[in-house]
Design an enzyme around this catalytic site. Sequence first.
Site, PDB file in Angstrom:
ATOM      1  N   HIS A 203       0.815  -1.366   0.281  1.00 39.05           N
ATOM      2  CA  HIS A 203      -0.078  -0.147   0.122  1.00 39.05           C
ATOM      3  C   HIS A 203       1.222   1.543  -0.104  1.00 39.05           C
ATOM      4  O   HIS A 203      -0.117   2.883  -0.055  1.00 39.05           O
ATOM      5  CB  HIS A 203      -0.445  -0.057   0.730  1.00 39.05           C
ATOM      6  CG  HIS A 203       0.027   0.316   2.389  1.00 39.05           C
ATOM      7  ND1 HIS A 203       0.294  -0.434   3.143  1.00 39.05           N
ATOM      8  CD2 HIS A 203       0.199   1.592   3.254  1.00 39.05           C
ATOM      9  CE1 HIS A 203       1.337  -0.396   4.400  1.00 39.05           C
ATOM     10  NE2 HIS A 203       0.620   0.844   4.034  1.00 39.05           N
TER      11      HIS A 203
HETATM   12  C1  UD1 Z   1      -2.484   5.293   6.046  1.00 38.20           C
HETATM   13  C2  UD1 Z   1      -0.505   5.652   6.306  1.00 38.20           C
HETATM   14  C3  UD1 Z   1       0.387   4.805   6.370  1.00 38.20           C
HETATM   15  C4  UD1 Z   1      -0.500   3.113   7.020  1.00 38.20           C
HETATM   16  C5  UD1 Z   1      -1.129   2.735   6.277  1.00 38.20           C
HETATM   17  C6  UD1 Z   1      -2.333   1.939   6.571  1.00 38.20           C
HETATM   18  C7  UD1 Z   1      -0.034   9.036   6.245  1.00 38.20           C
HETATM   19  C8  UD1 Z   1       0.693   9.133   6.005  1.00 38.20           C
HETATM   20  N1  UD1 Z   1      -0.265   7.427   5.877  1.00 38.20           N
HETATM   21  O1  UD1 Z   1      -1.688   5.102   4.561  1.00 38.20           O
HETATM   22  O2  UD1 Z   1       1.023   5.169   6.927  1.00 38.20           O
HETATM   23  O3  UD1 Z   1       0.644   2.346   6.260  1.00 38.20           O
HETATM   24  O4  UD1 Z   1      -2.481   4.021   6.892  1.00 38.20           O
HETATM   25  O5  UD1 Z   1      -3.226   2.082   6.546  1.00 38.20           O
HETATM   26  O6  UD1 Z   1      -0.358   8.490   7.854  1.00 38.20           O
HETATM   27  N2  UD1 Z   1      -9.648   4.724   2.323  1.00 38.20           N
HETATM   28  C9  UD1 Z   1     -10.327   4.093   2.089  1.00 38.20           C
HETATM   29  N3  UD1 Z   1     -11.092   4.044   3.345  1.00 38.20           N
HETATM   30  C10 UD1 Z   1     -10.083   4.163   4.344  1.00 38.20           C
HETATM   31  C11 UD1 Z   1      -9.789   4.809   4.238  1.00 38.20           C
HETATM   32  C12 UD1 Z   1      -8.466   4.664   3.438  1.00 38.20           C
HETATM   33  O7  UD1 Z   1     -10.951   4.082   0.991  1.00 38.20           O
HETATM   34  O8  UD1 Z   1     -10.954   3.449   5.417  1.00 38.20           O
HETATM   35  C13 UD1 Z   1      -8.845   4.940   0.685  1.00 38.20           C
HETATM   36  C14 UD1 Z   1      -9.641   6.840   0.598  1.00 38.20           C
HETATM   37  O9  UD1 Z   1      -9.217   7.104  -1.131  1.00 38.20           O
HETATM   38  C15 UD1 Z   1      -7.676   7.615   0.630  1.00 38.20           C
HETATM   39  C16 UD1 Z   1      -6.524   6.760   0.779  1.00 38.20           C
HETATM   40  O10 UD1 Z   1      -7.457   5.289   1.043  1.00 38.20           O
HETATM   41  O11 UD1 Z   1      -7.933   8.796   0.084  1.00 38.20           O
HETATM   42  C17 UD1 Z   1      -5.374   6.931   1.124  1.00 38.20           C
HETATM   43  O12 UD1 Z   1      -5.931   6.771   2.821  1.00 38.20           O
HETATM   44  P1  UD1 Z   1      -4.487   7.389   3.888  1.00 38.20           P
HETATM   45  O13 UD1 Z   1      -4.968   7.594   5.118  1.00 38.20           O
HETATM   46  O14 UD1 Z   1      -5.114   8.975   3.202  1.00 38.20           O
HETATM   47  O15 UD1 Z   1      -3.145   6.873   4.131  1.00 38.20           O
HETATM   48  P2  UD1 Z   1      -3.216   5.284   3.845  1.00 38.20           P
HETATM   49  O16 UD1 Z   1      -2.171   4.890   2.205  1.00 38.20           O
HETATM   50  O17 UD1 Z   1      -3.684   4.218   4.139  1.00 38.20           O
END
Ligand code: UD1
Length: 360
Positions: A203
């Site tokens: 991821h």
């Molecule tokens: C975040 C953390 C990363 C961790 C990861 C575990 C940061 C910078 N990154 O990355 O260190 O390893 O979480 O998962 O804080 N989304 C959903 N549903 C959710 C959450 C996210 O659909 O419940 C999608 C959304 O499109 C969102 C994208 O995933 O924009 C990324 O989510 P985000 O929390 O920004 O970063 P992660 O890649 O999950």
Amino acid sequence: MKLLLVAGARPNFMKIAPLIHELRRDPRGFDFKVAHTGQHYDYQMSQVFFDELELGEPDYFLGAGGGTRDEQLSNIEIAIGKICALEMPDIVVVVGDVNSTLGAARAAKQCGAKVAHVEAGLRSWDWTMPEEMNRIETDRISDLFFVTERDAVENLKKEGVDEAKIFFVGNIMIDTLQFWLRKVSQAGRKNAASGRYAVLTLHRPSNVDNRAKLRELLETIQEIARDMPVYFPVHPRTKKNIEEFGFDSLLGENVKLLPPLSYMDFLSLWKDAALVLTDSGGIQEETTALGIPCFTIRDNTERPITITEGTNVLVGTTKEGILGAYTMFKEGNIKTGRVPELWDGKTAARILEVLARGIK
Ligand code: UD1
């Protein structure tokens, strides 16, 4: 003394869980509240962990997820700032290295609370990772530093942190792992896999947001899947990109695509795997704790002890690098390790002892 515990993204929940349980049990009757920033919001990325790890409902759910990193950081900072103004905590406890960690630390500092950082001092030296920026900035403004491994103590000392504020307490995620591993084993919980298989998680933005890199990685996994099934719980970020880039057809039926799994479902899957391939931080540590071979699909790690003492191999992010390491693995050249110091299931208790003394 009043504490505010903050969590927001999936890897935070297994890190605050032992603290919440320890605080509830503690006869000293700590006054504490739990805030969930809402960085992760899908049921399978968030609520399922509160349910399975028996955390109850957070006192505050702030809905500060989505958007760019900057937007997330400022939304989290504003939302936690409001909670701090209301609750006036003495210490705000933040865990790990996600955007919620830094946003909450900034807010705490603004409102005059002290910041305790659990998992402080880890460094990848890779400034392209948002997590590295989060780690470094959080540590710049923290007042108490709880560390998982001795390298982290050295990193903090080199950055000028007063040694008296650094506490080598061990790895809190292993508290959760040990506790729930017993439950999973007692319940005889089964996973969908059998025989010899691998588990994959992917991821990191650097691996999954770039079209050419994601293609290369999926093609590499497809090669490994010729030998054994690869179970792949797909993170929402990765799923979105696989769909957008039209990469579904790169994976054959021996790559078993799964939705994001709950803590227990994931544990019962990876604990019996022949090999775990990941770009996660936490999984490098968990596999080391259980002695499962792990290939980390990155060029660096902020968790060097998983390499020097554990089962982790840094295989890089190229097809050549990963398949080179895999060939050695297939030939029986499998890395063994030992469980690092203080990864013993008692980290939360050690943290509470320090918190109970307060901050001078
Ligand atoms: C975040 C953390 C990363 C961790 C990861 C575990 C940061 C910078 N990154 O990355 O260190 O390893 O979480 O998962 O804080 N989304 C959903 N549903 C959710 C959450 C996210 O659909 O419940 C999608 C959304 O499109 C969102 C994208 O995933 O924009 C990324 O989510 P985000 O929390 O920004 O970063 P992660 O890649 O999950």
